[in-house]
Design an enzyme around this catalytic site. Structure first.
Site, short mmCIF file in Angstrom:
data_model
loop_
_atom_site.label_atom_id
_atom_site.label_comp_id
_atom_site.label_asym_id
_atom_site.label_seq_id
_atom_site.Cartn_x
_atom_site.Cartn_y
_atom_site.Cartn_z
N ASP A 1 75.19 7.53 40.45
CA ASP A 1 74.35 7.61 41.64
C ASP A 1 73.63 8.97 41.60
OD1 ASP A 1 73.37 7.46 44.41
OD2 ASP A 1 74.72 5.76 44.58
N HIS B 1 70.79 9.07 39.51
CA HIS B 1 69.65 8.71 40.35
C HIS B 1 68.82 9.92 40.75
CE1 HIS B 1 71.58 4.59 41.61
NE2 HIS B 1 71.45 4.74 40.31
#
Ligand SMILES: *[C@@H]1O[C@H](CO)[C@@H](O)[C@H](O)[C@H]1NC(C)=O
Length: 391
Positions: A217, A240
């Site tokens: 993430d 991310h």
């Protein structure tokens, strides 16, 4: 000098040497002498808790040593400390007592209301893959635990720590002041769910530098109420990106202000430099952000402001109330993995203002890169490629 005087003098000298400055002593504790076992087979939670309690019983500076080896720990919440100078010197690896899939606590190692805690070295292996597999199979799985968190704490230092395979977030600072993170290495699979590297919220004067984050993430996520955050020389990927948000979770939400991200490198990430908010009313804001000197290598969305953030297609259909202003992108270069290298999708109710693109050069292999703008007001300086669509 008679005998009585001499012994009195010696006694005084002895007294001064031994008792005059007790606060200067650094006490050293070793978790092994509190019963911790370095062979990875025995629950060492109580030993760690007792070492902490011993160190915390006085205001003295203390070092808690964790020698080489593997230690099993259940969830460990540490707080309530008289000392404001405690250093964990960790040469070993800490592992949760239970497997990821049956781990039911929200936090594994957590500090609450502490001052002056340092963690030097060490390796945290939260055994996340079993939980990731459970989540991937869509079964009813526990949320999983944050590996290491600090809540309502100040003067925190983390240097040379490694965190692998977290179940959820790796490291979280919530309600903290004066935090320094350096030479941290974070590793989890690129497809592991919600394994944010470092999450900061309701915290100020936080520095994160010289660190490498590979995770599933956000490498760094910046939540509401973050102020004076400095990020320098962080390598991110897979992951991310470095994200401010998600914001506008709540109507009443503290703003994010004065964030600097300097000399970050993104390798194959989903995003590079991102600001995201849900399309919901909120009095939150983002202001004074400096993105300086980033390098993008094959990044899907190198520069992105997304005010209609909607990750799982359960989208609020309103308009984001978060006001974004004074954001500078300076010396950003590298490659975009998609055609849209710069995307500013701002709120129609609160357009982004004071956006500055300065010496930005993003290319896209085999395609001409583009910018995409909605409700984004700002200007450019120097070369900007792809061409700016700011108004
Ligand atoms: C912004 O934050 C940095 C630390 O990250 C600090 O040195 C600087 O003084 C802050 N600037 C303002 C205007 O608050």
């Amino acid at each position: 000098m008679n005998m009585a005087k001499l012994s009195c003098l010696l006694y005084t000298l002895f007294f001064i040497l031994c008792f005059s400055h007790p606060s200067h002593a650094i006490r050293v504790y070793n978790v092994v002498s509190f019963g911790a076992k370095a062979d990875g087979t025995v629950d060492s939670t109580l030993a760690f808790r007792n070492a902490w309690a011993a160190a915390c019983a006085s205001a003295d500076s203390s070092t808690i040593n964790v020698p080489k080896g593997t230690y099993l720990l259940a969830s460990l919440a540490l707080g309530d400390c008289k000392s404001s100078d405690i250093t964990f010197r960790i040469d070993g690896t800490l592992m949760p007592l239970w497997d990821g899939a049956d781990y039911r606590n929200d936090y594994w190692l957590s500090f609450q209301g502490v001052t002056g805690v340092s963690i030097i070295g060490g390796s945290l292996d939260a055994k996340g893959p079993a939980l990731w597999a459970c989540k991937a199979s869509a079964a009813d799985c526990p949320t999983g635990a944050t590996t290491l968190s600090f809540t309502n704490s100040k003067n925190i230092r983390i240097d040379g720590l490694m965190s692998v395979n977290s179940q959820m977030f790796h490291i979280v600072f919530n309600g903290c002041q004066n935090v320094h993170v350096e030479r941290v290495k974070i590793v989890a699979a690129g497809d592991s769910p919600n394994t944010d590297g470092i999450h900061v919220q309701l915290s100020q004067d936080v520095t994160i530098m010289k660190s490498t984050i590979k995770t599933g993430d956000d490498c760094i996520s910046i939540g509401p109420g973050t102020k004076n955050l400095w990020i320098e020389r962080v390598r991110c990927g897979p992951g991310h990106g470095i994200s401010i948000g998600s914001l506008a979770k709540d109507m009443d939400e503290a703003g994010v202000q004065n964030v600097t991200v300097k000399n970050a490198v993104f390798i194959g990430t989903q995003n590079g430099l991102r600001i995201k908010s849900w399309a919901r009313p909120s009095n939150g804001f983002v202001k004074r952000v400096r993105f300086l000197g980033a390098v993008m290598k094959n990044v899907q969305n190198p520069i992105v402001i997304d005010q209609s953030y909607c990750p799982h297609n359960i989208c609020p259909t309103q308009v984001s109330g978060v006001k974004i202003s004074d954001v500078i992108y300076r010396h950003i270069r590298g490659t975009s993995a998609t055609k849209v290298a710069i995307k500013f999708d701002c709120s129609s109710k609160n357009p982004c203002t004071g956006i500055r693109l300065e010496n930005v050069k993003l290319t896209c292999p085999n395609q001409v890169p583009e910018s995409s703008c909605r409700n984004a007001i700002g200007n450019t300086l120097g070369l900007v490629q792809p061409n700016s669509c700011l108004i």
